[in-house]
Design a protein around this motif. Structure first.
Motif, PDB file in Angstrom:
ATOM      1  N   SER A  52       0.979  -1.232  -0.004  1.00 18.31           N
ATOM      2  CA  SER A  52      -0.143   0.177   0.129  1.00 18.31           C
ATOM      3  C   SER A  52       0.766   1.376   0.010  1.00 18.31           C
ATOM      4  CB  SER A  52      -1.067  -0.076   1.221  1.00 18.31           C
ATOM      5  OG  SER A  52      -0.126   0.035   2.506  1.00 18.31           O
ATOM      6  N   SER A  53       0.293   2.357  -0.339  1.00 13.80           N
ATOM      7  CA  SER A  53       0.974   3.574  -0.365  1.00 13.80           C
ATOM      8  C   SER A  53       1.573   3.912   0.831  1.00 13.80           C
ATOM      9  CB  SER A  53       0.226   4.770  -0.617  1.00 13.80           C
ATOM     10  OG  SER A  53      -0.951   4.900   0.325  1.00 13.80           O
ATOM     11  N   SER A  54       1.306   3.505   2.069  1.00 10.73           N
ATOM     12  CA  SER A  54       1.745   3.956   3.234  1.00 10.73           C
ATOM     13  C   SER A  54       2.886   2.958   3.640  1.00 10.73           C
ATOM     14  CB  SER A  54       0.603   3.876   4.601  1.00 10.73           C
ATOM     15  OG  SER A  54       0.230   2.705   4.640  1.00 10.73           O
ATOM     16  N   GLY A  55       2.869   1.855   3.166  1.00 14.72           N
ATOM     17  CA  GLY A  55       3.622   0.424   3.346  1.00 14.72           C
ATOM     18  C   GLY A  55       3.155  -0.386   4.375  1.00 14.72           C
ATOM     19  N   GLY A  56       1.778   0.205   5.152  1.00 12.88           N
ATOM     20  CA  GLY A  56       1.438  -0.508   6.133  1.00 12.88           C
ATOM     21  C   GLY A  56       0.449  -1.801   5.890  1.00 12.88           C
ATOM     22  N   SER A  57       0.382  -2.074   4.597  1.00 10.74           N
ATOM     23  CA  SER A  57      -0.226  -3.345   4.109  1.00 10.74           C
ATOM     24  C   SER A  57       0.476  -3.741   2.914  1.00 10.74           C
ATOM     25  CB  SER A  57      -1.780  -2.950   3.738  1.00 10.74           C
ATOM     26  OG  SER A  57      -2.270  -4.220   3.409  1.00 10.74           O
ATOM     27  N   THR A  58       0.561  -5.156   3.086  1.00  8.81           N
ATOM     28  CA  THR A  58       1.318  -6.000   1.939  1.00  8.81           C
ATOM     29  C   THR A  58       0.683  -7.201   1.685  1.00  8.81           C
ATOM     30  OG1 THR A  58       2.886  -6.998   3.489  1.00  8.81           O
ATOM     31  CG2 THR A  58       3.547  -4.979   2.466  1.00  8.81           C
ATOM     32  N   ASN A  59       0.686  -7.647   0.460  1.00  7.34           N
ATOM     33  CA  ASN A  59       0.239  -9.110   0.300  1.00  7.34           C
ATOM     34  C   ASN A  59       1.275  -9.807  -0.528  1.00  7.34           C
ATOM     35  OD1 ASN A  59      -0.617  -8.298  -2.325  1.00  7.34           O
ATOM     36  ND2 ASN A  59      -2.476  -7.597  -1.560  1.00  7.34           N
ATOM     37  N   TYR A  60       1.234 -11.104  -0.727  1.00  6.94           N
ATOM     38  CA  TYR A  60       1.975 -12.053  -1.392  1.00  6.94           C
ATOM     39  C   TYR A  60       1.256 -13.218  -2.112  1.00  6.94           C
ATOM     40  CZ  TYR A  60       5.667  -9.511   1.304  1.00  6.94           C
ATOM     41  OH  TYR A  60       6.117  -8.746   1.923  1.00  6.94           O
ATOM     42  N   ALA A  61       1.868 -13.422  -3.120  1.00  5.34           N
ATOM     43  CA  ALA A  61       1.333 -14.825  -3.645  1.00  5.34           C
ATOM     44  C   ALA A  61       1.486 -16.040  -2.857  1.00  5.34           C
ATOM     45  CB  ALA A  61       1.978 -14.984  -5.304  1.00  5.34           C
ATOM     46  N   ASP A  62       1.117 -16.964  -2.973  1.00  4.34           N
ATOM     47  CA  ASP A  62       1.012 -17.981  -1.943  1.00  4.34           C
ATOM     48  C   ASP A  62       2.507 -18.897  -2.172  1.00  4.34           C
ATOM     49  OD1 ASP A  62      -2.163 -19.633  -1.993  1.00  4.34           O
ATOM     50  OD2 ASP A  62      -1.181 -17.940  -0.735  1.00  4.34           O
ATOM     51  N   SER A  63       2.932 -18.651  -3.520  1.00  6.25           N
ATOM     52  CA  SER A  63       4.117 -19.149  -3.793  1.00  6.25           C
ATOM     53  C   SER A  63       5.278 -18.541  -3.419  1.00  6.25           C
ATOM     54  CB  SER A  63       4.281 -19.562  -5.681  1.00  6.25           C
ATOM     55  OG  SER A  63       4.115 -18.137  -6.034  1.00  6.25           O
ATOM     56  N   VAL A  64       5.468 -17.265  -2.841  1.00  4.47           N
ATOM     57  CA  VAL A  64       6.601 -16.760  -2.485  1.00  4.47           C
ATOM     58  C   VAL A  64       6.500 -16.124  -1.157  1.00  4.47           C
ATOM     59  CG1 VAL A  64       7.012 -15.590  -4.724  1.00  4.47           C
ATOM     60  CG2 VAL A  64       5.480 -14.362  -2.987  1.00  4.47           C
ATOM     61  N   LYS A  65       5.031 -16.600  -0.609  1.00  3.07           N
ATOM     62  CA  LYS A  65       5.117 -16.279   1.056  1.00  3.07           C
ATOM     63  C   LYS A  65       6.157 -16.863   1.700  1.00  3.07           C
ATOM     64  CE  LYS A  65       0.142 -15.266   1.279  1.00  3.07           C
ATOM     65  NZ  LYS A  65      -1.139 -15.971   1.720  1.00  3.07           N
ATOM     66  N   GLY A  66       6.783 -16.064   2.816  1.00  6.77           N
ATOM     67  CA  GLY A  66       7.544 -16.534   3.550  1.00  6.77           C
ATOM     68  C   GLY A  66       9.207 -16.412   2.988  1.00  6.77           C
ATOM     69  N   ARG A  67       9.312 -16.300   1.825  1.00  8.33           N
ATOM     70  CA  ARG A  67      10.723 -16.092   1.244  1.00  8.33           C
ATOM     71  C   ARG A  67      11.013 -14.702   0.613  1.00  8.33           C
ATOM     72  NH1 ARG A  67      11.376 -18.865  -3.425  1.00  8.33           N
ATOM     73  NH2 ARG A  67       9.195 -18.785  -4.195  1.00  8.33           N
ATOM     74  N   PHE A  68       9.772 -14.189   0.100  1.00  6.01           N
ATOM     75  CA  PHE A  68       9.987 -12.726  -0.522  1.00  6.01           C
ATOM     76  C   PHE A  68       9.516 -11.649   0.621  1.00  6.01           C
ATOM     77  CE2 PHE A  68       9.765 -13.749  -5.308  1.00  6.01           C
ATOM     78  CZ  PHE A  68      10.691 -14.766  -5.175  1.00  6.01           C
ATOM     79  N   THR A  69       9.936 -10.296   0.471  1.00 10.40           N
ATOM     80  CA  THR A  69       9.532  -9.154   1.268  1.00 10.40           C
ATOM     81  C   THR A  69       9.305  -7.978   0.289  1.00 10.40           C
ATOM     82  OG1 THR A  69      10.509 -10.265   3.324  1.00 10.40           O
ATOM     83  CG2 THR A  69       9.813  -8.032   3.506  1.00 10.40           C
ATOM     84  N   ILE A  70       8.231  -7.509   0.369  1.00  8.84           N
ATOM     85  CA  ILE A  70       8.132  -6.125  -0.409  1.00  8.84           C
ATOM     86  C   ILE A  70       8.283  -5.022   0.721  1.00  8.84           C
ATOM     87  CG2 ILE A  70       5.648  -5.972  -0.116  1.00  8.84           C
ATOM     88  CD1 ILE A  70       5.647  -4.920  -3.064  1.00  8.84           C
ATOM     89  N   SER A  71       8.983  -3.906   0.202  1.00  5.00           N
ATOM     90  CA  SER A  71       9.195  -2.803   1.156  1.00  5.00           C
ATOM     91  C   SER A  71       9.144  -1.660   0.307  1.00  5.00           C
ATOM     92  CB  SER A  71      10.407  -3.039   1.984  1.00  5.00           C
ATOM     93  OG  SER A  71      11.442  -3.115   1.590  1.00  5.00           O
ATOM     94  N   ARG A  72       9.091  -0.376   1.068  1.00  2.00           N
ATOM     95  CA  ARG A  72       9.304   0.922   0.336  1.00  2.00           C
ATOM     96  C   ARG A  72       9.963   1.892   1.043  1.00  2.00           C
ATOM     97  NH1 ARG A  72       3.561   2.128  -1.752  1.00  2.00           N
ATOM     98  NH2 ARG A  72       4.508   4.210  -2.435  1.00  2.00           N
ATOM     99  N   ASP A  73      10.614   2.951   0.312  1.00  2.00           N
ATOM    100  CA  ASP A  73      11.175   3.715   1.047  1.00  2.00           C
ATOM    101  C   ASP A  73      10.826   5.207   0.009  1.00  2.00           C
ATOM    102  OD1 ASP A  73      12.853   5.828   1.925  1.00  2.00           O
ATOM    103  OD2 ASP A  73      14.554   4.984   1.908  1.00  2.00           O
ATOM    104  N   ASN A  74       9.794   5.704   0.732  1.00  2.00           N
ATOM    105  CA  ASN A  74       9.304   6.985  -0.233  1.00  2.00           C
ATOM    106  C   ASN A  74       9.916   7.823   0.028  1.00  2.00           C
ATOM    107  OD1 ASN A  74       6.960   5.452  -0.483  1.00  2.00           O
ATOM    108  ND2 ASN A  74       5.800   6.450   1.028  1.00  2.00           N
ATOM    109  N   ALA A  75      10.817   8.544   0.711  1.00  2.00           N
ATOM    110  CA  ALA A  75      12.048   9.235   0.674  1.00  2.00           C
ATOM    111  C   ALA A  75      12.870   9.226  -0.581  1.00  2.00           C
ATOM    112  CB  ALA A  75      12.689   9.326   2.029  1.00  2.00           C
ATOM    113  N   LYS A  76      12.998   7.721  -1.044  1.00  2.00           N
ATOM    114  CA  LYS A  76      13.859   7.531  -1.952  1.00  2.00           C
ATOM    115  C   LYS A  76      13.243   7.275  -3.294  1.00  2.00           C
ATOM    116  CE  LYS A  76      17.752   5.673   0.713  1.00  2.00           C
ATOM    117  NZ  LYS A  76      18.978   4.792   0.631  1.00  2.00           N
TER     118      LYS A  76
END
Length: 123
Positions: A52-76
């Motif tokens: 989400s725009s705030s970074g407070g909510s994320t979701n993942y495909a079942d195939s990557v859960k526990g292995r992939f992590t999404i994050s954001r740095d809005n300042a960058k």
């Protein structure tokens, strides 16, 4: 016009890690949910993750859960996809996407795409 540029792909052995980056230009990421997608040869494009725009909510495909992590740095003005414990079936071109008309939550109406970055997992 929303412009997105992916980077960080490459060749990695099974079990290895990569971090993909999605850099935005021409707009400020703060108000946009961003997604990662991938497309393997001969297969349809599939959604991998969304933040989400705030970074407070994320979701993942079942195939990557526990292995992939999404994050954001809005300042960058950048969104990341940390990929660990990579498997050969993760091999694909990875794309990031944004909603051209805006959208704070996942999934937004994606319509702007980067050029993609190749990820190859092979020994």
């Amino acid at each position: 016009q929303l412009q997105l540029v992916e980077s960080g792909g490459g060749l990695v052995q099974p079990g290895g890690s990569l971090r993909l980056s999605c850099a935005a230009s021409g707009f400020t990421l703060d108000y946009y949910a961003i997604g990662w997608f991938r497309q393997a040869p001969g297969k349809e494009r599939e959604g991998v993750s969304c933040i989400s725009s705030s970074g407070g909510s994320t979701n993942y495909a079942d195939s990557v859960k526990g292995r992939f992590t999404i994050s954001r740095d809005n300042a960058k003005n950048t969104v990341y996809l940390q990929m660990n414990s990579l498997k050969p079936e993760d091999t694909a071109v990875y794309y990031c996407a944004a909603p051209p008309s805006g959208g704070y939550v996942c999934p937004p109406p994606f319509g702007s795409w980067g050029q993609g970055t190749q990820v190859t997992v092979s020994s």
